[in-house]
Design a protein around this motif. Structure first.
Motif, PDB file in Angstrom:
ATOM      1  N   CYS A  97     -47.247  19.906 -12.985  1.00 38.77           N
ATOM      2  CA  CYS A  97     -46.163  18.965 -12.701  1.00 38.77           C
ATOM      3  C   CYS A  97     -46.765  17.772 -11.962  1.00 38.77           C
ATOM      4  N   PRO A  98     -46.415  16.553 -12.332  1.00 46.25           N
ATOM      5  CA  PRO A  98     -46.978  15.396 -11.640  1.00 46.25           C
ATOM      6  C   PRO A  98     -46.556  15.301 -10.187  1.00 46.25           C
ATOM      7  N   TYR A  99     -45.453  15.958  -9.830  1.00 49.59           N
ATOM      8  CA  TYR A  99     -44.932  15.872  -8.476  1.00 49.59           C
ATOM      9  C   TYR A  99     -45.354  17.057  -7.608  1.00 49.59           C
ATOM     10  N   LYS A 100     -45.542  18.227  -8.208  1.00 43.82           N
ATOM     11  CA  LYS A 100     -45.819  19.440  -7.421  1.00 43.82           C
ATOM     12  C   LYS A 100     -47.240  19.948  -7.579  1.00 43.82           C
ATOM     13  N   GLY A 101     -47.910  19.628  -8.676  1.00 47.39           N
ATOM     14  CA  GLY A 101     -49.272  20.083  -8.885  1.00 47.39           C
ATOM     15  C   GLY A 101     -49.370  21.089 -10.022  1.00 47.39           C
ATOM     16  N   ARG A 102     -50.333  22.007  -9.911  1.00 46.87           N
ATOM     17  CA  ARG A 102     -50.589  22.996 -10.967  1.00 46.87           C
ATOM     18  C   ARG A 102     -50.238  24.389 -10.453  1.00 46.87           C
ATOM     19  N   THR A 103     -49.538  25.158 -11.286  1.00 44.17           N
ATOM     20  CA  THR A 103     -49.130  26.498 -10.857  1.00 44.17           C
ATOM     21  C   THR A 103     -50.336  27.413 -10.698  1.00 44.17           C
ATOM     22  N   SER A 104     -50.201  28.368  -9.790  1.00 44.41           N
ATOM     23  CA  SER A 104     -51.260  29.360  -9.573  1.00 44.41           C
ATOM     24  C   SER A 104     -50.891  30.706 -10.157  1.00 44.41           C
ATOM     25  N   GLY A 105     -49.646  30.861 -10.604  1.00 41.87           N
ATOM     26  CA  GLY A 105     -49.263  32.136 -11.205  1.00 41.87           C
ATOM     27  C   GLY A 105     -47.872  32.101 -11.792  1.00 41.87           C
ATOM     28  N   TYR A 106     -47.695  32.861 -12.879  1.00 39.82           N
ATOM     29  CA  TYR A 106     -46.383  33.161 -13.463  1.00 39.82           C
ATOM     30  C   TYR A 106     -46.250  34.668 -13.546  1.00 39.82           C
ATOM     31  N   TRP A 107     -45.002  35.154 -13.499  1.00 43.49           N
ATOM     32  CA  TRP A 107     -44.762  36.588 -13.599  1.00 43.49           C
ATOM     33  C   TRP A 107     -43.577  36.853 -14.525  1.00 43.49           C
TER      34      TRP A 107
END
Length: 269
Positions: A194-204
């Motif tokens: 996301c350009p506003y929040k960054g890159r996710t580190s995990g999905y479940w």
């Protein structure tokens, strides 16, 4: 009649709108700089977010080749170009605005986002798409309790939360990991940015016997500075779970998800 599933401000920027970009915009392909400009403009081809349009005079010499194909994008007509940087060739990487487009766009090129290896605003890399100057993202600590259920099974029950408010998207509720029942969740290899929040580190995903609900929860362990309050916390898709906030079951949102916005960008690029 009011749609109770919509609890957030809508998008207000009309298609075809153009604004100056006050930030230095740079881009790389194959480790080489393709352009470096302080004269870019934002152009909205759809309401969700803008694209950058880059002055041709600020491109590296000889990087664009006219493909001989014309098209009409939402703001006006344009000619498709391919991008060549050293041995790297990106077919159909850019649209150069043609006569009939807004005057401020003439002499500029709108690049397909994924045709560029890395985009930068000033010294910070930008992911997914440009940050809209009309989008606000606030992550606020809250005393609101949050209970998350799927098919009557409780996945999380937290006495407090962080509420993330993002223009044009449903409110997201982040909870501490200690209040999540991890026995019911299976780690996924899905990654989004996301350009506003960054890159996710995990999905479940939720797994119970033969029943699976894919990628219902996610986390940002290292979000952007502006969203640091959600670091390490977990959020669940309001669209796919039953979310109780302060004991009240919220209607499931009907808005486009971030994934759907990204798919719109891919299709329209």
């Amino acid at each position: 009649m009011t749609d109770e599933s919509v609890d957030y401000p809508g998008l207000i920027v009309p298609v075809g709108h153009v604004e100056p970009v006050p930030r230095r915009i740079r881009a790389q392909v194959g480790g080489q700089w393709v352009f470096n400009t302080r004269r870019a403009v934002y152009v909205w081809e759809w309401p969700g977010y803008p694209q950058y349009s880059i002055p041709l005079r600020d491109l590296a010499e000889g990087v664009l080749t006219d493909d001989g194909r014309t098209g009409r994008l939402a703001p006006g007509p344009a000619r498709r170009h391919s991008l060549r940087v050293g041995s790297e060739v990106r077919e159909g990487a850019a649209w150069v605005w043609d006569e009939g487009a807004p005057e401020v766009l003439i002499g500029t090129a709108r690049f397909r986002w994924d045709a560029i290896d890395a985009w930068y605003e000033e010294e910070e890399q930008v992911f997914v798409h440009p940050r809209s100057p009309y989008t606000r993202v606030d992550a606020l600590r809250s005393s609101s309790s949050v209970r998350v259920e799927v098919d009557g099974t409780v996945l999380a029950d937290a006495p407090s939360s962080v509420k993330l408010f993002e223009t044009g998207l449903p409110t997201r509720y982040y909870v501490e990991r200690a209040y999540v029942d991890w026995a019911l969740l299976r780690f996924s290899d899905k990654v989004t940015a996301c350009p506003y929040k960054g890159r996710t580190s995990g999905y479940w995903s939720f797994v119970s016997g033969a029943v699976t609900h894919d990628n219902v929860a996610w986390a940002y362990d290292f979000p952007t500075v502006s969203c640091s309050a959600i670091a390490g916390m977990v959020a669940f898709y309001n669209e796919h779970v039953d979310l109780h906030v302060d004991g009240v079951l919220l209607p499931r949102p009907t808005a486009l998800s971030r994934t759907q916005w990204d798919e719109q960008q891919r299709v329209r690029s």
